[in-house]
Design a protein around this motif. Structure first.
Motif, short mmCIF file in Angstrom:
data_model
loop_
_atom_site.label_atom_id
_atom_site.label_comp_id
_atom_site.label_asym_id
_atom_site.label_seq_id
_atom_site.Cartn_x
_atom_site.Cartn_y
_atom_site.Cartn_z
N THR A 160 3.73 -4.57 1.45
CA THR A 160 2.62 -5.55 1.39
C THR A 160 2.87 -6.55 0.25
N ARG A 163 5.12 -9.44 0.90
CA ARG A 163 4.58 -10.58 1.66
C ARG A 163 4.18 -11.72 0.73
N ASN A 218 -0.11 -0.68 7.50
CA ASN A 218 -0.58 -2.06 7.64
C ASN A 218 0.46 -2.82 8.45
N SER A 220 0.55 -5.69 9.53
CA SER A 220 0.84 -7.08 9.13
C SER A 220 1.88 -7.12 8.01
N SER A 221 2.18 -6.00 7.42
CA SER A 221 3.19 -5.95 6.35
C SER A 221 4.21 -4.88 6.67
#
Ligand SMILES: *[C@@H]1O[C@H](CO)[C@@H](O)[C@H](O)[C@H]1NC(C)=O
Ligand SMILES: *[C@@H]1O[C@H](CO)[C@@H](O)[C@H](O)[C@H]1NC(C)=O
Ligand SMILES: *[C@@H]1O[C@H](CO)[C@@H](O)[C@H](O)[C@H]1NC(C)=O
Ligand SMILES: *[C@@H]1O[C@H](CO)[C@@H](O)[C@H](O)[C@H]1NC(C)=O
Ligand SMILES: *[C@@H]1O[C@H](CO)[C@@H](O)[C@H](O)[C@H]1NC(C)=O
Ligand SMILES: *[C@@H]1O[C@H](CO)[C@@H](O)[C@H](O)[C@H]1NC(C)=O
Ligand SMILES: *[C@@H]1O[C@H](CO)[C@@H](O)[C@H](O)[C@H]1NC(C)=O
Ligand SMILES: *[C@@H]1O[C@H](CO)[C@@H](O)[C@H](O)[C@H]1NC(C)=O
Ligand SMILES: *[C@@H]1O[C@H](CO)[C@@H](O)[C@H](O)[C@H]1NC(C)=O
Ligand SMILES: *[C@@H]1O[C@H](CO)[C@@H](O)[C@H](O)[C@H]1NC(C)=O
Length: 456
Positions: A160, A163, A218, A220-221
């Motif tokens: 994360t 990112r 997660n 998205s990461s």
């Protein structure tokens, strides 16, 4: 046997101080099998059964506790991390002074995920910005977990964080720097921030029975650069009998990896068993030699067997970090390879990141690839390139033009042939459509390839 000893061990630990001799699960017999290293591993010195140093389970930072247990038990003892215990390493832990000592990990070792803290504290190396939370080195060291011990890198925090800063240092979960003789076995390794393992400046090491996996919380990461093992400046290493479920190379042979055996691995979700990338840095000399990769099951991967070499750069280019590095890859065999849903069963390129084949032909690799054998490949690829199942691409060996010099140990010469003796035998890999498999073969000696080459 292990369970019984463990019970005695736990009872003894609970009941008495470390001074009372007691039984504990000793290092199992570990053998390199079925392939054995050409130079036998040195024998381990006997350990004193009563010289045991338990790492303080109460320590808020297990790093200094581990170092002091290792100092106390060095020269013939065993450092023990207790079962059902979580040890948190929260500061850089230098274990490069070890001599004839074993480390038995029965608990879980977690590494603090204070991203900011580790940026300046982790052990840093110039090569690919590698960083370590802890490092092992010395002579005759066996680190073993009996299938119970676990290393947890709390990777999601790092993926994360990446990112918001792509160049953030993310430490490697386990690393050696200057370890001569020993083994790493029976460990679970999960959620590494970066590569799971790096073996640097090391020799005579057996790595066996390791279970590697990733849990993404997660999506998205997603994880990145989570190679299973990278070897660098190391020789006589065996990696075997392990399962690797990750998102990058299963094993990668970085510069100066020699006499390496990789066998009996089950790799899933990976980028293959890879040589390289090599030749990335002008002025450097990269060697990968005498490597045997045997009996690999490769599933859901971009590649099975992979060799990636950067092409050359225009003459008088200085300080390029995108190709032009010299060296050689020699005597590498991939034998017995089962593919399930791999995009390419084999991908060999000497034109890594070249803008086109023409550009690569104009400035061919200066890193020689020779005596490579791919044999006994089975299975079915993914639909991605169907009906193509493999790609074998060399720089133009025909010469002509500028800068086409092969740099050997004896200096530059005018031999422009940068790919030699690349063979493929008994390749039975099919695309999912079950039509005849096709192979991209560019600048190859097709007489040595027992595959159906098509024009690219
Ligand atoms: C590794 O696997 C081979 C073949 O399955 C086996 O003979 C050998 O004992 C195993 N080695 C270890 C250390 O588990
Ligand atoms: C990203 O991380 C690197 C390494 O720690 C650091 O040098 C750099 O300043 C960071 N960039 C930003 C924008 O924080
Ligand atoms: C390896 O050893 C050399 C020489 O002692 C040292 O300079 C280097 O930092 C060590 N580590 C790596 C990863 O090369
Ligand atoms: C999940 O990742 C995204 C993208 O990096 C980030 O914005 C978000 O805060 C993360 N969620 C959590 C719970 O960390
Ligand atoms: C190949 O490795 C698997 C484990 O992944 C093992 O069960 C099998 O016996 C090995 N086969 C050979 C021929 O060594
Ligand atoms: C293997 O990898 C695939 C693709 O990355 C993933 O969906 C799957 O969960 C993995 N299998 C196992 C057993 O972890
Ligand atoms: C690899 O070994 C060769 C020969 O010893 C040496 O010249 C070269 O600098 C080494 N390269 C790296 C990346 O360590
Ligand atoms: C090639 O490498 C293998 C190890 O994989 C080794 O046994 C063999 O001797 C090497 N061949 C040559 C010609 O050096
Ligand atoms: C490959 O991926 C599929 C789909 O995600 C999964 O069902 C399968 O178990 C994976 N194979 C292995 C060996 O993990
Ligand atoms: C490269 O440098 C050499 C020596 O300085 C010079 O003779 C040569 O003309 C240069 N080549 C090119 C293509 O610029």
């Amino acid at each position: 046997m292990q369970r019984h000893l463990l019970t005695i061990f736990l009872a003894a630990t609970a009941a008495s101080a470390v001074t009372t001799p007691f039984s504990f699960p000793s290092l199992p017999d570990l053998v390199a099998s079925p392939k054995t290293p050409s130079t036998p591993f040195p024998l381990s010195a006997a350990r004193h059964p009563s010289k045991i140093c338990v790492v303080d389970p109460e320590a808020t930072d297990a790093g200094p506790a581990l170092i002091s247990a290792a100092r106390e038990c060095n020269n013939g003892g065993t450092v023990v991390l207790l079962p059902d215990t979580t040890y948190t390493i929260a500061s850089p832990t230098d274990l490069t002074f070890l001599q004839s000592v074993d480390v038995l990990i029965l608990g879980t070792v977690v590494f603090s995920d204070d991203v900011e803290y580790w940026q300046t504290r982790a052990f840093g190396y110039p090569y690919q910005d590698a960083h370590l939370f802890w490092k092992f080195g010395g002579r005759d060291v066996n680190i073993y977990g009996l299938g119970i011990g676990t290393l947890d890198g709390l990777g999601q925090t790092w993926w994360t964080a990446k990112r918001s800063n792509e160049t953030l240092y993310r430490p490697i979960l386990f690393g050696t720097d200057g370890l001569f003789g020993g083994s790493v076995s029976g460990l679970n390794m999960k959620n590494s921030p970066f590569w799971f393992n790096v073996i640097m400046n090391s020799s005579d090491i057996l790595i066996t029975d390791i279970n590697i996996w990733i849990e993404v919380t997660n999506s998205s990461s997603p994880p990145a650069n989570t190679d299973g093992w990278d070897t660098y400046r190391s020789t006589n290493i065996v990696i075997q009998n392990s399962t690797i479920d990750n998102y990058d190379d299963c094993v990668s042979f970085k510069p100066n990896s020699t006499n390496i055996i990789v066998q009996n691995l089950q790799c899933n979700g990976s980028h293959g068993i890879s040589v390289g990338s090599l030749g990335q840095y002008q002025g450097e000399y990269d060697i990968v030699e005498d490597v045997y990769v045997y009996n690999i099951s490769m599933s859901n991967a971009s590649d099975g067997a992979r060799i990636k070499i950067w092409p050359g750069v225009p003459p008088n280019t200085t300080g390029s970090n995108s190709g032009g590095g010299a060296g050689y890859v020699r005597n590498v065999t991939y034998d017995l390879f089962y593919n399930t849903n791999t995009d390419w069963a084999i991908e060999l390129t000497q034109c890594y990141f070249a803008s086109s084949q023409e550009a690569c032909n104009e400035y061919p690799a200066v890193l020689l690839v020779e005596d490579i054998l791919f044999k006994n490949f089975y299975g079915i690829t993914s639909a991605r390139h169907d009906p193509r199942v493999g790609t074998l691409v060399c720089s133009d060996p025909s010469g002509g033009g500028n800068g086409r010099y092969l740099i050997t140990e004896k200096g530059a010469n005018s031999d422009t042939q940068v790919c030699k003796n690349i063979r493929a035998e008994n390749i039975a890999v099919a695309p999912p459509s079950a039509v005849t498999a096709e192979w991209i073969c560019t600048n190859m000696d097709e007489g040595l390839l027992d595959v159906n080459c098509i024009a690219a």
